[in-house]
Design a protein around this motif. Structure first.
Motif, PDB file in Angstrom:
ATOM      1  N   PRO A  41     -44.277 -27.572  47.502  1.00 37.56           N
ATOM      2  CA  PRO A  41     -44.468 -26.601  46.328  1.00 37.56           C
ATOM      3  C   PRO A  41     -43.296 -26.687  45.474  1.00 37.56           C
ATOM      4  CG  PRO A  41     -44.191 -24.980  47.910  1.00 37.56           C
ATOM      5  CD  PRO A  41     -44.006 -26.181  48.712  1.00 37.56           C
ATOM      6  N   PRO A  45     -50.555 -32.747  47.402  1.00 41.99           N
ATOM      7  CA  PRO A  45     -50.501 -31.222  46.972  1.00 41.99           C
ATOM      8  C   PRO A  45     -51.932 -30.772  46.284  1.00 41.99           C
ATOM      9  CG  PRO A  45     -48.916 -32.809  45.756  1.00 41.99           C
ATOM     10  CD  PRO A  45     -49.769 -33.710  46.515  1.00 41.99           C
ATOM     11  N   GLU A  65     -42.787 -17.460  48.400  1.00 40.96           N
ATOM     12  CA  GLU A  65     -43.737 -18.031  48.278  1.00 40.96           C
ATOM     13  C   GLU A  65     -45.047 -16.867  48.856  1.00 40.96           C
ATOM     14  OE1 GLU A  65     -44.225 -21.549  50.827  1.00 40.96           O
ATOM     15  OE2 GLU A  65     -42.335 -21.941  50.414  1.00 40.96           O
ATOM     16  N   GLN A  78     -46.595 -31.973  50.465  1.00 40.16           N
ATOM     17  CA  GLN A  78     -47.255 -30.730  49.926  1.00 40.16           C
ATOM     18  C   GLN A  78     -46.290 -29.643  49.614  1.00 40.16           C
ATOM     19  OE1 GLN A  78     -50.110 -29.932  53.083  1.00 40.16           O
ATOM     20  NE2 GLN A  78     -51.962 -30.916  51.910  1.00 40.16           N
ATOM     21  N   LYS A  93     -53.866 -27.489  52.391  1.00 39.71           N
ATOM     22  CA  LYS A  93     -52.750 -27.508  53.090  1.00 39.71           C
ATOM     23  C   LYS A  93     -52.778 -27.711  54.756  1.00 39.71           C
ATOM     24  CE  LYS A  93     -50.657 -24.807  49.565  1.00 39.71           C
ATOM     25  NZ  LYS A  93     -49.845 -25.850  49.066  1.00 39.71           N
TER      26      LYS A  93
END
Length: 249
Positions: free
Chosen positions: A179, A110, A144, A177, A114
């Motif tokens: 979210p 995270p 997002e 990763q 990315k």
């Protein structure tokens, strides 16, 4: 023909495990670690060759879509793609080779840049000989913001939503990763063990974490056959009417 079609990955010896843990009330910030612990327990089962997790299971439809373009290019040149968020060993488990670059790794976390892997159809549509190292911009959604991902690999095409489709553009994102991790996950497990032995061992290992989880299993190949029920019924009816026509003749 559809059952013998090359889907671009090895469909044999795959077991699907669906795990739900909503009842455990795990905080969102702890879900990634919890899901990874479950995956490591699956991999630790004797006889398991490899395992991975993913948002969208191949050949089952339901992949979310969005528009993308290369950073520095006109957003009007955006391309509509399907997306899948997958685990570190996704391509290894399904035996899908990478044409260039690298697979996802545990370093794709995270707090790191990315990462994205694209398929060869999208690479061709982007008109890039080798897009590895370029940044791919994903259009904003109500959930997002607009986000840029570094392309770290290009994977060989495989049938994504169903066996009938022509090659489509696909973007893979890293599970680590995510979210907004959900309270459930599906795992694909590759093993030569008899299905009943494998399901018992995997279920036992997972239940040691917490017996309050919901776990279900399905053979991947049988699931694909069920998705072709319409074609199988048409083939059966065609055979019946063909036999009737022969009898009347």
């Amino acid at each position: 023909r559809l059952l013998t079609l090359d889907a671009g990955f090895n469909q044999e010896n795959l077991l699907l495990a669906r795990v739900g843990f909503e009842r455990l009330k795990i905080a969102p910030e702890n879900r990634l670690r919890f899901r990874d612990d479950l995956l490591q327990r699956v991999r630790a089962v004797p006889g398991v060759e490899d395992a991975t997790d993913m948002d969208t299971l191949p050949l089952t439809g339901g992949g979310r879509g969005n528009n993308v373009w290369l950073e520095g290019r006109n957003p009007d040149d955006r391309i509509n793609c399907s997306f899948n968020r997958v685990g570190v060993n996704y391509f290894k488990t399904l035996q899908i080779p990478l044409n260039s670059g690298r697979p996802f790794s545990t370093s794709d976390a995270p707090n790191t840049p990315k990462a994205a892997i694209i398929n060869q159809t999208l690479a061709h549509m982007l008109k890039e000989t080798n897009p590895v190292g370029r940044r791919l911009v994903v259009e904003a959604t109500p959930f997002e913001p607009e986000t840029a991902y570094e392309i770290v690999g290009v994977a060989r095409d495989h049938k994504f939503e169903d066996l009938r489709e022509e090659p489509i553009a696909v973007v893979y994102l890293a599970t680590n990763q995510d979210p907004a991790p959900s309270t459930g996950r599906q795992f694909l497990i590759r093993s030569n063990l008899p299905p009943q032995d494998l399901t018992a061992s995997v279920s036992r290992n997972l239940m040691e974490v917490n017996s309050g989880m919901d776990i279900s299993f399905q053979g991947f190949r049988s699931m694909v056959q069920e998705s072709l029920l319409r074609e199988r019924l048409m083939a059966m009816l065609s055979g019946v009417f063909g036999g009737l026509a022969l009898l009347l003749a």
